[in-house]
Design a protein around this motif. Sequence first.
Motif, PDB file in Angstrom:
ATOM      1  N   ASP A  51      11.667  -0.304  11.223  1.00 45.73           N
ATOM      2  CA  ASP A  51      12.968  -0.892  10.880  1.00 45.73           C
ATOM      3  C   ASP A  51      12.885  -2.329  10.387  1.00 45.73           C
ATOM      4  OD1 ASP A  51      13.996   1.467  11.708  1.00 45.73           O
ATOM      5  OD2 ASP A  51      14.607   0.745  13.702  1.00 45.73           O
ATOM      6  N   ASN A  52      11.681  -2.915  10.442  1.00 44.70           N
ATOM      7  CA  ASN A  52      11.576  -4.352  10.124  1.00 44.70           C
ATOM      8  C   ASN A  52      11.226  -4.617   8.663  1.00 44.70           C
ATOM      9  OD1 ASN A  52      11.901  -5.104  12.893  1.00 44.70           O
ATOM     10  ND2 ASN A  52       9.818  -4.375  13.237  1.00 44.70           N
ATOM     11  N   GLY A  53      11.090  -3.545   7.882  1.00 45.51           N
ATOM     12  CA  GLY A  53      10.592  -3.674   6.517  1.00 45.51           C
ATOM     13  C   GLY A  53      11.388  -4.624   5.636  1.00 45.51           C
ATOM     14  N   GLU A  54      12.693  -4.770   5.902  1.00 44.85           N
ATOM     15  CA  GLU A  54      13.489  -5.637   5.009  1.00 44.85           C
ATOM     16  C   GLU A  54      13.089  -7.109   5.164  1.00 44.85           C
ATOM     17  OE1 GLU A  54      16.162  -5.574   8.638  1.00 44.85           O
ATOM     18  OE2 GLU A  54      14.825  -4.167   7.668  1.00 44.85           O
ATOM     19  N   ASN A  55      12.373  -7.432   6.228  1.00 40.06           N
ATOM     20  CA  ASN A  55      11.926  -8.820   6.409  1.00 40.06           C
ATOM     21  C   ASN A  55      10.541  -9.075   5.830  1.00 40.06           C
ATOM     22  OD1 ASN A  55      14.219  -9.740   7.688  1.00 40.06           O
ATOM     23  ND2 ASN A  55      13.538  -8.980   9.686  1.00 40.06           N
ATOM     24  N   MET A  56      10.033  -8.087   5.073  1.00 40.28           N
ATOM     25  CA  MET A  56       8.693  -8.263   4.500  1.00 40.28           C
ATOM     26  C   MET A  56       8.756  -8.152   2.977  1.00 40.28           C
ATOM     27  SD  MET A  56       5.066  -6.546   5.448  1.00 40.28           S
ATOM     28  CE  MET A  56       5.541  -4.856   5.484  1.00 40.28           C
ATOM     29  N   SER A  57       8.080  -9.067   2.287  1.00 41.17           N
ATOM     30  CA  SER A  57       7.926  -8.933   0.831  1.00 41.17           C
ATOM     31  C   SER A  57       6.461  -8.661   0.537  1.00 41.17           C
ATOM     32  CB  SER A  57       8.393 -10.201   0.117  1.00 41.17           C
ATOM     33  OG  SER A  57       7.693 -11.330   0.603  1.00 41.17           O
ATOM     34  N   LEU A  58       6.225  -7.828  -0.479  1.00 39.74           N
ATOM     35  CA  LEU A  58       4.845  -7.468  -0.839  1.00 39.74           C
ATOM     36  C   LEU A  58       4.443  -8.196  -2.117  1.00 39.74           C
ATOM     37  CD1 LEU A  58       4.904  -3.574  -0.313  1.00 39.74           C
ATOM     38  CD2 LEU A  58       4.569  -5.380   1.392  1.00 39.74           C
ATOM     39  N   HIS A  59       3.248  -8.755  -2.126  1.00 36.08           N
ATOM     40  CA  HIS A  59       2.767  -9.500  -3.293  1.00 36.08           C
ATOM     41  C   HIS A  59       1.347  -9.056  -3.610  1.00 36.08           C
ATOM     42  CE1 HIS A  59       6.183 -12.261  -2.627  1.00 36.08           C
ATOM     43  NE2 HIS A  59       5.933 -11.990  -1.356  1.00 36.08           N
ATOM     44  N   THR A  60       1.209  -8.269  -4.660  1.00 41.04           N
ATOM     45  CA  THR A  60      -0.122  -7.824  -5.074  1.00 41.04           C
ATOM     46  C   THR A  60      -0.766  -8.957  -5.861  1.00 41.04           C
ATOM     47  OG1 THR A  60       0.737  -5.602  -5.226  1.00 41.04           O
ATOM     48  CG2 THR A  60      -1.403  -5.992  -6.245  1.00 41.04           C
ATOM     49  N   ILE A  61      -1.839  -9.496  -5.312  1.00 40.44           N
ATOM     50  CA  ILE A  61      -2.423 -10.697  -5.920  1.00 40.44           C
ATOM     51  C   ILE A  61      -3.915 -10.774  -5.595  1.00 40.44           C
ATOM     52  CG2 ILE A  61      -1.896 -12.180  -3.903  1.00 40.44           C
ATOM     53  CD1 ILE A  61      -1.168 -14.400  -5.911  1.00 40.44           C
ATOM     54  N   ASN A  62      -4.679 -11.286  -6.556  1.00 44.18           N
ATOM     55  CA  ASN A  62      -6.077 -11.616  -6.285  1.00 44.18           C
ATOM     56  C   ASN A  62      -6.106 -13.089  -5.892  1.00 44.18           C
ATOM     57  OD1 ASN A  62      -8.768 -12.253  -6.347  1.00 44.18           O
ATOM     58  ND2 ASN A  62      -9.203 -11.129  -8.220  1.00 44.18           N
ATOM     59  N   ILE A  63      -6.493 -13.383  -4.680  1.00 52.90           N
ATOM     60  CA  ILE A  63      -6.406 -14.776  -4.208  1.00 52.90           C
ATOM     61  C   ILE A  63      -7.407 -15.701  -4.907  1.00 52.90           C
ATOM     62  CG2 ILE A  63      -5.368 -14.269  -1.944  1.00 52.90           C
ATOM     63  CD1 ILE A  63      -8.247 -14.726  -0.752  1.00 52.90           C
ATOM     64  N   THR A  64      -8.305 -15.157  -5.715  1.00 52.05           N
ATOM     65  CA  THR A  64      -9.214 -16.019  -6.484  1.00 52.05           C
ATOM     66  C   THR A  64      -8.600 -16.425  -7.832  1.00 52.05           C
ATOM     67  OG1 THR A  64     -10.392 -14.261  -7.661  1.00 52.05           O
ATOM     68  CG2 THR A  64     -11.189 -14.807  -5.467  1.00 52.05           C
ATOM     69  N   ASP A  65      -7.373 -15.952  -8.100  1.00 48.75           N
ATOM     70  CA  ASP A  65      -6.678 -16.280  -9.350  1.00 48.75           C
ATOM     71  C   ASP A  65      -5.775 -17.493  -9.078  1.00 48.75           C
ATOM     72  OD1 ASP A  65      -4.923 -16.439 -11.474  1.00 48.75           O
ATOM     73  OD2 ASP A  65      -4.736 -14.262 -11.717  1.00 48.75           O
ATOM     74  N   LYS A  66      -6.289 -18.680  -9.436  1.00 47.52           N
ATOM     75  CA  LYS A  66      -5.587 -19.928  -9.090  1.00 47.52           C
ATOM     76  C   LYS A  66      -4.165 -19.952  -9.662  1.00 47.52           C
ATOM     77  CE  LYS A  66      -7.335 -24.092 -10.535  1.00 47.52           C
ATOM     78  NZ  LYS A  66      -6.430 -24.710 -11.495  1.00 47.52           N
ATOM     79  N   ASP A  67      -3.997 -19.527 -10.924  1.00 46.87           N
ATOM     80  CA  ASP A  67      -2.672 -19.596 -11.546  1.00 46.87           C
ATOM     81  C   ASP A  67      -1.691 -18.659 -10.847  1.00 46.87           C
ATOM     82  OD1 ASP A  67      -3.642 -21.436 -13.278  1.00 46.87           O
ATOM     83  OD2 ASP A  67      -4.053 -19.999 -14.892  1.00 46.87           O
ATOM     84  N   ALA A  68      -2.172 -17.457 -10.517  1.00 46.47           N
ATOM     85  CA  ALA A  68      -1.287 -16.498  -9.827  1.00 46.47           C
ATOM     86  C   ALA A  68      -0.893 -17.040  -8.450  1.00 46.47           C
ATOM     87  CB  ALA A  68      -1.999 -15.155  -9.680  1.00 46.47           C
ATOM     88  N   VAL A  69      -1.847 -17.666  -7.769  1.00 48.04           N
ATOM     89  CA  VAL A  69      -1.542 -18.227  -6.440  1.00 48.04           C
ATOM     90  C   VAL A  69      -0.544 -19.383  -6.578  1.00 48.04           C
ATOM     91  CG1 VAL A  69      -2.507 -19.429  -4.421  1.00 48.04           C
ATOM     92  CG2 VAL A  69      -3.725 -17.471  -5.395  1.00 48.04           C
TER      93      VAL A  69
END
Length: 269
Positions: A51-69
């Motif tokens: 039931d807690n899903g509405e408090n979570m956002s998903l972010h598909t990201i490669n953390i080695t991508d400085k610009d995306a971060v």
Amino acid sequence: MRVKQKTIVVTGAASGIGRELSLALLKKGARVAALDINEEGLQETLSLSNDNGENMSLHTINITDKDAVSALPEKIIEKHGSIDGLINNAGIIQPFVKVNDLEYDSIKKVIDINFWGVIYLTKGILPYLYKRSEAHIVNVSSMGGFLPVPGQTLYGASKAAVKLLTEGLYSELRDTNIRVTIVFPGAIATNISSNSGLVDKEAEKQQTEESSFKALPAPKAAEIIIKAIEKNKFRVCVGKDARTMDLLYRLFPKYATNMIAKKMATLLG
Ligand SMILES: NC(=O)c1ccc[n+]([C@@H]2O[C@H](COP(=O)([O-])OP(=O)(O)OC[C@H]3O[C@@H](n4cnc5c(N)ncnc54)[C@H](O)[C@@H]3O)[C@@H](O)[C@H]2O)c1
């Protein structure tokens, strides 16, 4: 910092410790920005959030991508209104070989993800943490970040770099609203070997089942890490193995180093 009603960014949230951290934080009433390179895994984490899903956002990201971060914090603020915490948890291990046999590509990959990823996230999110009345950064190092493990030397070096980076941040931020915790897990039952591309999932499952050593379950590791945030701990060793080796290494560094080297010798050849 109490996590209830805080927005916490968790890297590596598609699996293992990061998944369990996300689920436990949601249960405690926190909002979670869940980051991972593995989109399918993030969706699985969401599906486990009940039931807690509405408090979570998903972010598909490669953390080695400085610009995306760099572009990420504004997206998180748009969804949750603020950022109060960052848990740098995403990481990989290296192929299980000696430095002499380790390819440069593998060395670069492990340092890019385990160290540069932490730097990008920290520098990207820190300005937003300064704006809060209280905030917290947690960096997940490893028992291998203070104790040399043959066959994981570059992994260990990347985690030792995380250790010093974190302790430096702690010192620099002491008189601010931002608290800092360094975490040293011992062996935790996750799919890190297959997620790091070293073995397939089935082989990893079989190895875990056959091993006489019982690694700490990931939900327990998550519980210990969240408790460390709520109690503003400077450092925390997760698991009996990490606690024991931490003490032994500090008292007798050469003895502890030789002890692990002997244990690993049969595996490494
Ligand atoms: N499992 C252990 O025994 C153990 C021991 C000590 C330390 N740790 C550390 O704990 C942390 C979590 O590990 P785990 O065991 O839960 O592993 P895991 O493989 O289950 O989870 C790590 C997650 O990080 C993600 N990730 C990897 N590279 C990424 C990238 N470039 N960008 C975004 N996400 C990326 C993976 O997709 C995965 O979902 C790691 O930093 C690891 O080094 C684990």
